[in-house]
Design an enzyme around this catalytic site. Structure first.
Site, PDB file in Angstrom:
ATOM      1  CE  LYS A  28       0.596 -10.030 -40.097  1.00 49.58           C
ATOM      2  NZ  LYS A  28      -0.523 -10.516 -39.312  1.00 49.58           N
ATOM      3  NE  ARG A 103       1.467  -7.769 -34.119  1.00 51.74           N
ATOM      4  CZ  ARG A 103       0.768  -8.841 -34.474  1.00 51.74           C
ATOM      5  NH1 ARG A 103       1.361 -10.015 -34.578  1.00 51.74           N
ATOM      6  NH2 ARG A 103      -0.515  -8.734 -34.729  1.00 51.74           N
ATOM      7  NE  ARG A 142      -9.577 -10.994 -38.514  1.00 53.74           N
ATOM      8  CZ  ARG A 142      -8.274 -10.974 -38.672  1.00 53.74           C
ATOM      9  NH1 ARG A 142      -7.713 -11.754 -39.553  1.00 53.74           N
ATOM     10  NH2 ARG A 142      -7.541 -10.153 -37.977  1.00 53.74           N
ATOM     11  NE  ARG A 144      -9.086 -13.106 -33.578  1.00 52.06           N
ATOM     12  CZ  ARG A 144      -8.084 -12.688 -34.330  1.00 52.06           C
ATOM     13  NH1 ARG A 144      -7.809 -13.304 -35.453  1.00 52.06           N
ATOM     14  NH2 ARG A 144      -7.353 -11.653 -33.950  1.00 52.06           N
ATOM     15  NE  ARG A 155      -5.321  -7.016 -33.210  1.00 47.41           N
ATOM     16  CZ  ARG A 155      -5.723  -7.947 -34.063  1.00 47.41           C
ATOM     17  NH1 ARG A 155      -6.944  -7.923 -34.523  1.00 47.41           N
ATOM     18  NH2 ARG A 155      -4.931  -8.882 -34.453  1.00 47.41           N
TER      19      ARG A 155
HETATM   20  P1  AMP Z   1      -2.381 -11.630 -34.633  1.00 49.51           P
HETATM   21  O1  AMP Z   1      -3.278 -12.813 -34.730  1.00 49.51           O
HETATM   22  O2  AMP Z   1      -1.045 -11.829 -35.310  1.00 49.51           O
HETATM   23  O3  AMP Z   1      -3.039 -10.357 -35.078  1.00 49.51           O
HETATM   24  O4  AMP Z   1      -2.038 -11.438 -33.082  1.00 49.51           O
HETATM   25  C1  AMP Z   1      -3.056 -11.235 -32.125  1.00 49.51           C
HETATM   26  C2  AMP Z   1      -2.499 -10.515 -30.914  1.00 49.51           C
HETATM   27  O5  AMP Z   1      -1.436 -11.300 -30.329  1.00 49.51           O
HETATM   28  C3  AMP Z   1      -1.864  -9.162 -31.195  1.00 49.51           C
HETATM   29  O6  AMP Z   1      -2.810  -8.133 -31.242  1.00 49.51           O
HETATM   30  C4  AMP Z   1      -0.902  -9.024 -30.029  1.00 49.51           C
HETATM   31  O7  AMP Z   1      -1.604  -8.677 -28.847  1.00 49.51           O
HETATM   32  C5  AMP Z   1      -0.397 -10.442 -29.842  1.00 49.51           C
HETATM   33  N1  AMP Z   1       0.823 -10.715 -30.655  1.00 49.51           N
HETATM   34  C6  AMP Z   1       0.965 -11.630 -31.655  1.00 49.51           C
HETATM   35  N2  AMP Z   1       2.205 -11.616 -32.150  1.00 49.51           N
HETATM   36  C7  AMP Z   1       2.881 -10.672 -31.455  1.00 49.51           C
HETATM   37  C8  AMP Z   1       4.207 -10.165 -31.504  1.00 49.51           C
HETATM   38  N3  AMP Z   1       5.101 -10.621 -32.396  1.00 49.51           N
HETATM   39  N4  AMP Z   1       4.538  -9.183 -30.624  1.00 49.51           N
HETATM   40  C9  AMP Z   1       3.661  -8.709 -29.721  1.00 49.51           C
HETATM   41  N5  AMP Z   1       2.401  -9.128 -29.635  1.00 49.51           N
HETATM   42  C10 AMP Z   1       1.998 -10.104 -30.481  1.00 49.51           C
END
Ligand code: AMP
Length: 200
Positions: A28, A103, A142, A144, A155
């Site tokens: 996404k 989320r 990937r 990280r 996750r």
């Molecule tokens: P992402 O790159 O979108 O997978 O986000 C990486 C991490 O950031 C997630 O695993 C969460 O720890 C935190 N995170 C990002 N967006 C949110 C959100 N809308 N609500 C809560 N945690 C978030």
């Protein structure tokens, strides 16, 4: 067919307010960036914003560092405030593609409030669907700092429990558009553009 699509099409000059919904590894983020270039609105990735804050050791970054490393979710109030401020910036005035927010159901409610205060609302929510085995394969490829397999699985679990209820929430509101994410990046982008009836 073309006539039907164009009569449904919303002029892009009006901007588009989109949410990308999908598990970690669904692509996404890649799609949000590709669409942002095509549609001319910014992609807003909350994950990227948080990782940037951690790297810059801002108060926000110090506050969320551990949560990110654990693969858990940052609290709804913090996230809603981050997004409220970001969507108030000038480049998001005529549209945006949200990647990673909302989320949770409270975040979805907060987004409605934020947009309502600006007398706008979402145009569509795109759900990018990818089978679980492929999500794990992509995430491992990937890698990280927060992409250890254990964290990846956590996750995914968090996504199923906290984020998947948003699918029903947006379906009820008539906003949900489902896209098959188990194909090439270009094919997924094309599928999304056709869902949105935006001329490619
Ligand atoms: P992402 O790159 O979108 O997978 O986000 C990486 C991490 O950031 C997630 O695993 C969460 O720890 C935190 N995170 C990002 N967006 C949110 C959100 N809308 N609500 C809560 N945690 C978030």
């Amino acid at each position: 067919m073309a006539a039907a699509a164009s009569s449904k099409a919303k002029p892009v000059s009006d901007g588009l307010r989109l949410v990308m919904l999908g598990a970690p590894g669904s692509g996404k983020g890649t799609q949000a960036a590709a669409l942002a270039g095509r549609i001319g609105v910014p992609a807003v990735s909350t994950g990227e914003m948080l990782r940037g804050a951690v790297a810059a050791a801002t108060p926000l970054g110090r506050g969320v560092e551990r949560t990110l490393a654990e693969g858990a979710l940052v609290d709804d109030a913090t996230m809603s405030e981050v997004v409220r401020v970001r969507l108030g910036e000038e480049d998001a005035a005529s549209g945006f593609i949200l990647d990673g927010f909302p989320r949770t159901l409270p975040q979805a409610a907060a987004l409605e409030t934020i947009l309502g205060a600006a007398a706008t609302r979402l145009d569509a929510v795109l759900q990018v669907e990818v089978p679980e085995h492929e999500l794990v394969r992509r995430a491992l490829a990937r890698r990280r700092a927060d992409d250890r397999e254990e964290v990846i699985r956590r996750r995914l679990g968090v996504y199923r429990k906290q984020t998947e209820p948003l699918i029903g929430y947006y379906r009820e509101r008539g906003l949900l558009r489902e896209v098959d994410g188990y194909q090439s990046v270009e094919a997924v982008t094309a599928a999304i553009l056709s869902q949105l009836a935006v001329e490619a």
